[in-house]
Structures are given as structure tokens and as C-alpha cells.
Design a protein around this motif. Sequence first.
Motif, PDB file in Angstrom:
ATOM      1  N   PHE A  83       0.843  -1.192   0.000  1.00 37.69           N
ATOM      2  CA  PHE A  83       0.000   0.000   0.000  1.00 37.69           C
ATOM      3  C   PHE A  83       0.875   1.237   0.000  1.00 37.69           C
ATOM      4  CE2 PHE A  83      -2.158   3.365   2.405  1.00 37.69           C
ATOM      5  CZ  PHE A  83      -3.272   3.530   1.597  1.00 37.69           C
ATOM      6  N   THR A  84       0.573   2.171  -0.907  1.00 37.47           N
ATOM      7  CA  THR A  84       1.275   3.453  -0.910  1.00 37.47           C
ATOM      8  C   THR A  84       0.241   4.568  -0.879  1.00 37.47           C
ATOM      9  OG1 THR A  84       1.328   3.596  -3.307  1.00 37.47           O
ATOM     10  CG2 THR A  84       3.227   2.559  -2.237  1.00 37.47           C
ATOM     11  N   ASN A  85       0.632   5.629  -0.273  1.00 42.12           N
ATOM     12  CA  ASN A  85      -0.246   6.786  -0.177  1.00 42.12           C
ATOM     13  C   ASN A  85       0.627   8.033  -0.320  1.00 42.12           C
ATOM     14  OD1 ASN A  85      -2.493   8.306   0.133  1.00 42.12           O
ATOM     15  ND2 ASN A  85      -2.782   7.888   2.315  1.00 42.12           N
ATOM     16  N   GLU A  86       1.065   8.269  -1.547  1.00 42.24           N
ATOM     17  CA  GLU A  86       1.992   9.352  -1.832  1.00 42.24           C
ATOM     18  C   GLU A  86       1.307  10.710  -1.716  1.00 42.24           C
ATOM     19  OE1 GLU A  86       5.241   8.854  -2.440  1.00 42.24           O
ATOM     20  OE2 GLU A  86       4.921   6.703  -2.206  1.00 42.24           O
ATOM     21  N   ILE A  87       2.076  11.702  -1.396  1.00 42.92           N
ATOM     22  CA  ILE A  87       1.598  13.077  -1.326  1.00 42.92           C
ATOM     23  C   ILE A  87       1.485  13.618  -2.750  1.00 42.92           C
ATOM     24  CG2 ILE A  87       2.164  15.422  -0.594  1.00 42.92           C
ATOM     25  CD1 ILE A  87       3.593  14.189   1.815  1.00 42.92           C
ATOM     26  N   ILE A  88       0.384  14.323  -3.019  1.00 44.51           N
ATOM     27  CA  ILE A  88       0.176  14.939  -4.323  1.00 44.51           C
ATOM     28  C   ILE A  88       0.608  16.396  -4.229  1.00 44.51           C
ATOM     29  CG2 ILE A  88      -1.541  15.636  -6.021  1.00 44.51           C
ATOM     30  CD1 ILE A  88      -3.201  13.228  -5.168  1.00 44.51           C
ATOM     31  N   ASP A  89       1.452  16.802  -5.167  1.00 44.72           N
ATOM     32  CA  ASP A  89       1.874  18.199  -5.213  1.00 44.72           C
ATOM     33  C   ASP A  89       0.765  19.006  -5.886  1.00 44.72           C
ATOM     34  OD1 ASP A  89       3.104  20.627  -5.306  1.00 44.72           O
ATOM     35  OD2 ASP A  89       4.736  20.002  -6.642  1.00 44.72           O
ATOM     36  N   THR A  90      -0.007  19.715  -5.088  1.00 40.60           N
ATOM     37  CA  THR A  90      -1.159  20.443  -5.616  1.00 40.60           C
ATOM     38  C   THR A  90      -0.762  21.585  -6.545  1.00 40.60           C
ATOM     39  OG1 THR A  90      -1.219  21.826  -3.636  1.00 40.60           O
ATOM     40  CG2 THR A  90      -2.651  19.883  -3.667  1.00 40.60           C
ATOM     41  N   LYS A  91       0.483  22.018  -6.478  1.00 45.48           N
ATOM     42  CA  LYS A  91       0.948  23.074  -7.389  1.00 45.48           C
ATOM     43  C   LYS A  91       1.118  22.546  -8.814  1.00 45.48           C
ATOM     44  CE  LYS A  91       3.241  25.753  -3.826  1.00 45.48           C
ATOM     45  NZ  LYS A  91       3.166  24.983  -2.626  1.00 45.48           N
ATOM     46  N   GLN A  92       1.204  21.236  -8.968  1.00 50.92           N
ATOM     47  CA  GLN A  92       1.404  20.625 -10.281  1.00 50.92           C
ATOM     48  C   GLN A  92       0.099  20.177 -10.932  1.00 50.92           C
ATOM     49  OE1 GLN A  92       4.388  20.659 -11.736  1.00 50.92           O
ATOM     50  NE2 GLN A  92       5.106  21.722  -9.908  1.00 50.92           N
ATOM     51  N   LEU A  93      -1.024  20.317 -10.226  1.00 50.17           N
ATOM     52  CA  LEU A  93      -2.308  19.911 -10.784  1.00 50.17           C
ATOM     53  C   LEU A  93      -2.716  20.860 -11.913  1.00 50.17           C
ATOM     54  CD1 LEU A  93      -4.292  19.120  -7.514  1.00 50.17           C
ATOM     55  CD2 LEU A  93      -3.368  17.483  -9.154  1.00 50.17           C
ATOM     56  N   PRO A  94      -3.448  20.347 -12.924  1.00 52.33           N
ATOM     57  CA  PRO A  94      -3.906  21.252 -13.985  1.00 52.33           C
ATOM     58  C   PRO A  94      -4.865  22.302 -13.415  1.00 52.33           C
ATOM     59  CG  PRO A  94      -4.617  18.977 -14.377  1.00 52.33           C
ATOM     60  CD  PRO A  94      -3.842  18.995 -13.114  1.00 52.33           C
ATOM     61  N   LYS A  95      -4.795  23.493 -13.939  1.00 51.96           N
ATOM     62  CA  LYS A  95      -5.604  24.595 -13.434  1.00 51.96           C
ATOM     63  C   LYS A  95      -6.758  24.880 -14.403  1.00 51.96           C
ATOM     64  CE  LYS A  95      -1.850  26.741 -10.882  1.00 51.96           C
ATOM     65  NZ  LYS A  95      -1.814  25.652  -9.998  1.00 51.96           N
ATOM     66  N   PHE A  96      -7.982  24.706 -13.913  1.00 46.31           N
ATOM     67  CA  PHE A  96      -9.146  24.957 -14.766  1.00 46.31           C
ATOM     68  C   PHE A  96      -9.264  26.440 -15.107  1.00 46.31           C
ATOM     69  CE2 PHE A  96     -10.936  25.477 -10.532  1.00 46.31           C
ATOM     70  CZ  PHE A  96     -11.694  26.629 -10.670  1.00 46.31           C
ATOM     71  N   GLU A  97      -8.674  27.293 -14.286  1.00 43.17           N
ATOM     72  CA  GLU A  97      -8.734  28.729 -14.537  1.00 43.17           C
ATOM     73  C   GLU A  97      -8.021  29.109 -15.836  1.00 43.17           C
ATOM     74  OE1 GLU A  97      -7.519  27.392 -11.744  1.00 43.17           O
ATOM     75  OE2 GLU A  97      -8.585  28.194 -10.021  1.00 43.17           O
ATOM     76  N   GLU A  98      -7.072  28.278 -16.271  1.00 42.89           N
ATOM     77  CA  GLU A  98      -6.293  28.575 -17.469  1.00 42.89           C
ATOM     78  C   GLU A  98      -6.971  28.079 -18.745  1.00 42.89           C
ATOM     79  OE1 GLU A  98      -2.518  26.826 -16.598  1.00 42.89           O
ATOM     80  OE2 GLU A  98      -2.063  28.285 -15.033  1.00 42.89           O
ATOM     81  N   VAL A  99      -8.073  27.365 -18.622  1.00 43.20           N
ATOM     82  CA  VAL A  99      -8.773  26.842 -19.787  1.00 43.20           C
ATOM     83  C   VAL A  99      -9.468  27.991 -20.513  1.00 43.20           C
ATOM     84  CG1 VAL A  99     -10.666  25.346 -20.541  1.00 43.20           C
ATOM     85  CG2 VAL A  99      -9.123  24.589 -18.731  1.00 43.20           C
ATOM     86  N   GLN A 100      -9.320  28.033 -21.831  1.00 41.51           N
ATOM     87  CA  GLN A 100      -9.993  29.037 -22.658  1.00 41.51           C
ATOM     88  C   GLN A 100     -11.465  28.631 -22.797  1.00 41.51           C
ATOM     89  OE1 GLN A 100      -8.669  31.902 -23.877  1.00 41.51           O
ATOM     90  NE2 GLN A 100     -10.678  32.446 -24.624  1.00 41.51           N
ATOM     91  N   LEU A 101     -12.360  29.402 -22.201  1.00 38.48           N
ATOM     92  CA  LEU A 101     -13.780  29.083 -22.240  1.00 38.48           C
ATOM     93  C   LEU A 101     -14.435  29.666 -23.485  1.00 38.48           C
ATOM     94  CD1 LEU A 101     -14.751  29.674 -18.506  1.00 38.48           C
ATOM     95  CD2 LEU A 101     -14.140  27.534 -19.605  1.00 38.48           C
ATOM     96  N   THR A 102     -15.458  28.980 -23.964  1.00 36.66           N
ATOM     97  CA  THR A 102     -16.237  29.445 -25.101  1.00 36.66           C
ATOM     98  C   THR A 102     -17.330  30.371 -24.583  1.00 36.66           C
ATOM     99  OG1 THR A 102     -15.844  27.360 -26.247  1.00 36.66           O
ATOM    100  CG2 THR A 102     -17.662  28.719 -27.056  1.00 36.66           C
TER     101      THR A 102
END
Length: 171
Positions: free
Chosen positions: A4-23
Motif C-alpha cells: 500500500f502506498t499513499n503518496e503526497i500529491i503536489d497540488t501546485k502541479q495539478l492542472p488549473k481549470f482557470e487557465e482553460v480558454q472558455l467558449t
Amino acid sequence: MENFTNEIIDTKQLPKFEEVQLTALHPKYWYEIIINTTVVFLVLGIILGVVWYKSDEFATSAIYFIIAYFVILIFSFLLKRIGFNKKGYAFRNHDVIYRSGIIATNTMVIPYNRVQHVALHEGFISRYFGLAKVEIFTAGGSSSDIEISGIEKEEAENIKQLLMGKIQKQL
């Protein structure tokens, strides 16, 4: 047996929905908003005018009533225009994003695996402009989670087919 592993997720590396070009919503949708708001204010103005005309204060308060009515009308159109400009949507590989709001911006991100049902609606005025509304439902609610109005009908049908295809793959 697996370790079993439970690694820490680097939240700074997650994709940012704010950067998505919205229609943005279709420009013709603004005309639909104008027509709907105008009809509501006409009906409201007629009702208030009749009630106000029957009152004893008709002659003394006429100018104040008219000024207040038009200030509220202009303010309403201004708020609706700001709201129209802030709305946007995007469909990505795994989710749909919808942004709205005037004072506070509300951004909803719904993964396709949560979508239960999709509906397409055309109102009388929307049909005249060739527009439709897509409603996206997830589990656990009787109302839609996202309503995207002001989409060209052909694009709305394509969106519905896309989402229905995603739902079918889950089954």
C-alpha cells in the motif's frame, strides 16, 4: 500482496481549470435576454401602472415612479450584460466546465463519469435565433447541475451527442 502506498500529491502541479480558454455564449443570446427582460418589465410596468393609477397618490408621485422604474430597468440590463459577458463553457477530455456569476464567479467542473442525463431545450425565442439550452444532470438531484443557454442549436446537439456517448461508455 501489493504494498500500500499513499503518496503526497503536489497540488501546485495539478492542472488549473482557470487557465482553460472558455467558449463564450453565442452573441444572439444577448438579444434573447433583451427580449425576455423587456417583456417582464412591460408586464410589470403595466401591472404597477394600473395599481398606481388607482391609488390616491397618482398625481403627486408620478415623476418619482417613472424615474424609479427606469433606473431599475437600466440597472437590470446592466447586470444582465455583465452576467452575459462572464459566462463561458468548455468541454475537455474528461470533464465539462461552466463559469457564471456577476459579483462572485461560480465555476463548476463536472467529470463525465458523474453525468447521468443530458437534455436539450429550445424556447420560443431561442428557436427564432437558432439557439438551444443544454442541461447536464448528475446523480442525486432533481434539477440540472449545469444549464448552458445561448448555444447554437447544431452545437448544442453535438454537445448532447458527445455527453450521451460518454454516458454509454460508462455503462
